[in-house]
Write an enzyme that holds these catalytic residues in place. Structure first.
Site, PDB file in Angstrom:
ATOM      1  N   PRO A  83       7.890  -8.769  -9.506  1.00  0.00           N
ATOM      2  CG  PRO A  83       6.324  -9.605  -7.754  1.00  0.00           C
ATOM      3  CD  PRO A  83       7.602  -9.068  -7.975  1.00  0.00           C
ATOM      4  CB  CYS A  84       4.327  -6.125 -13.962  1.00  0.00           C
ATOM      5  SG  CYS A  84       3.805  -4.740 -14.494  1.00  0.00           S
ATOM      6  CD  GLN A  85       3.630  -5.978  -6.730  1.00  0.00           C
ATOM      7  OE1 GLN A  85       4.688  -5.282  -6.790  1.00  0.00           O
ATOM      8  NE2 GLN A  85       2.662  -6.426  -5.824  1.00  0.00           N
TER       9      GLN A  85
END
Length: 463
Positions: free
Chosen positions: A95-97
């Site tokens: 995921p992009c976090q």
């Protein structure tokens, strides 16, 4: 070198299907070229079900850790990374976090990432298992995040690789620009240990000597990006001027990097010995293109009635109307709950939190997706009442409908019916339609991994 793989954030097995060129669901049961020794898939939003994990297990079974335990459906943060079996290739679509660190120590040793930020679990795997090769996928905005400090997050990731003795190549790839059936832009990252034969071979193959002065390395790095590197060998790009390369030295400490680092990362680049070289590249491809029409159900197929859209939900007025203006008078609830309204251009009166009144405007998008182009980017909301949902004209009946579950699979390059079944304990169950669409909205384009595998195989055969 043995082709052994650990797949993190595995979803329904996109990397595994791609590495093993799985084209049919029956292929999942056949011996694989790349042996997946362990995988991890856990969806925190699902409290009582784990459909992605159970779909993966249905197709591929459950690999155990070194103690003989099944830890594949645990929160990766809670997994003892030392218990993962040894492997040579780490893959994952994470995921992009917000990847900022929770401390401003002068060095990275002892530095902890924020709880729930999954990049830190990847770093733990790198530290513990030290895989020679890594292939990761993320959204294209990773290079620009966060908006308040652009480039910081990707800089942190590159610094983590640097600290563990890796060189990194990256490329933002739009699958449709290389002939595939979806306009989907994603960042791909390929990292390799500096003591691998591949790393040494890349340096030797360059026409130019590498220097301690990064400015002297422009031609060498351009050679990697254009001709000799992993992505250059897999996805060709047009030639470029090495003088256009942007160069930056990553700060030594992750804390300093987290607090102040900003950089304009381009869609291609290399990180070597702590220096970042990046440039914008343009795809070079003139081969065949797979379109949405190519993967649709054929004229001979009877599509289930549940996919067709009722006439009253299609249009609120004549089909040729492509915009609405509600700045003077609002449309009725029934009119606004139609696909024509949702996908059309709009003017709407709005009021800001401070009381300021303004007109919100939104442009129109095509209501019916064209068969002669690759599909638009598919999101996890696919099939819902959303502007981004694909609407198509059924080839057999000419009626307007949503994509079938099987069409969403083919848009991502998965085998047809890959997401149909799950194994829950000893029971085989069908995955709900909304979950099948969600899984595909979350997935990667398997065709791209097919292409990368061919390059990976050549690399591994020489190790």
């Amino acid at each position: 070198m043995k082709k052994t793989v650990c797949e993190l954030f595995a979803g329904v097995g996109g990397f595994r299907c791609g590495l093993n060129h799985i084209k049919d669901v029956e292929d999942c049961k056949k011996p694989e070229k790349w042996e997946t020794v362990w995988f991890s898939q856990w969806e925190p939003a699902e409290k009582s079900t784990q459909y992605a994990h159970d779909c993966y297990v249905y197709h591929f079974g459950t690999p155990l850790d070194v103690d003989g335990n099944d830890t594949t459906n645990m929160n990766i943060e809670d997994v003892d990374k030392s218990k993962i079996p040894d492997f040579n290739l780490l893959v994952g679509g994470f995921p992009c976090q917000d990847y900022s660190v929770a401390s401003s120590l002068a060095t990275s040793k002892g530095l902890e990432g924020k709880k729930g930020i999954l990049w830190w679990s990847i770093r733990e795997v790198l530290e513990e298992k030290k895989p020679p090769f890594v292939l990761l996928e993320n959204v294209d905005r990773l290079l620009k995040s966060p908006a308040s400090q652009r480039g910081r997050d990707f800089g942190i990731m590159l610094a983590c690789f640097r600290d563990e003795g890796y060189t990194v190549e990256w490329r933002v790839i739009n699958a449709a620009e290389y002939g595939y059936q979806q306009r989907r832009r994603r960042t791909y990252i390929f990292a390799y240990k500096n003591d691998t034969k591949y790393a040494q071979r890349i340096v030797k193959k360059s026409k130019y000597e590498f220097s301690e002065n990064p400015e002297d390395n422009r031609n060498s790095v351009a050679d990697i990006i254009l001709r000799e590197g992993f992505f250059a060998k897999t996805f060709e790009v047009d030639t470029l001027d090495s003088n256009l390369l942007k160069i930056v030295d990553l700060p030594v400490g992750l804390g300093e990097l987290s607090e102040s680092f900003k950089f304009d990362f381009q869609n291609s680049g290399v990180m070597k010995d702590g220096y970042v070289y990046t440039v914008k590249t343009v795809p070079s491809y003139d081969g065949p293109v797979i379109t949405l029409g190519d993967i649709m159900e054929s004229e001979d197929t009877d599509v289930d009635e549940k996919y067709f859209i009722p006439e009253e939900k299609l249009y609120y007025t004549i089909p040729d109307v492509t915009h609405s203006d509600e700045s003077r008078e609002r449309l009725s609830k029934e009119q606004r709950q139609t696909w024509q309204y949702l996908k059309g251009a709009k003017k709407l009166p709005r009021k800001a939190a401070n009381g300021h009144e303004y007109i919100f405007s939104e442009g129109a998008i095509p209501m019916i997706d064209a068969y002669d182009k690759p599909a638009r980017t598919m999101l996890t909301s696919e099939g819902g009442f959303s502007r981004t949902t694909h609407i198509v004209k059924d080839k057999k009946t000419g009626r307007i409908r949503l994509l079938t579950a099987e069409e969403t699979e083919r848009i991502q390059g998965f085998p047809t019916e890959h997401t149909k079944y799950c194994k829950v304990g000893d029971e085989i169950v069908e995955m709900p339609l909304n979950k099948r669409r969600f899984m595909m909205g979350n997935a990667l384009v398997v065709n791209l991994v097919n292409d990368m595998e061919k390059t990976l195989s050549k690399i591994f055969e020489k190790e």
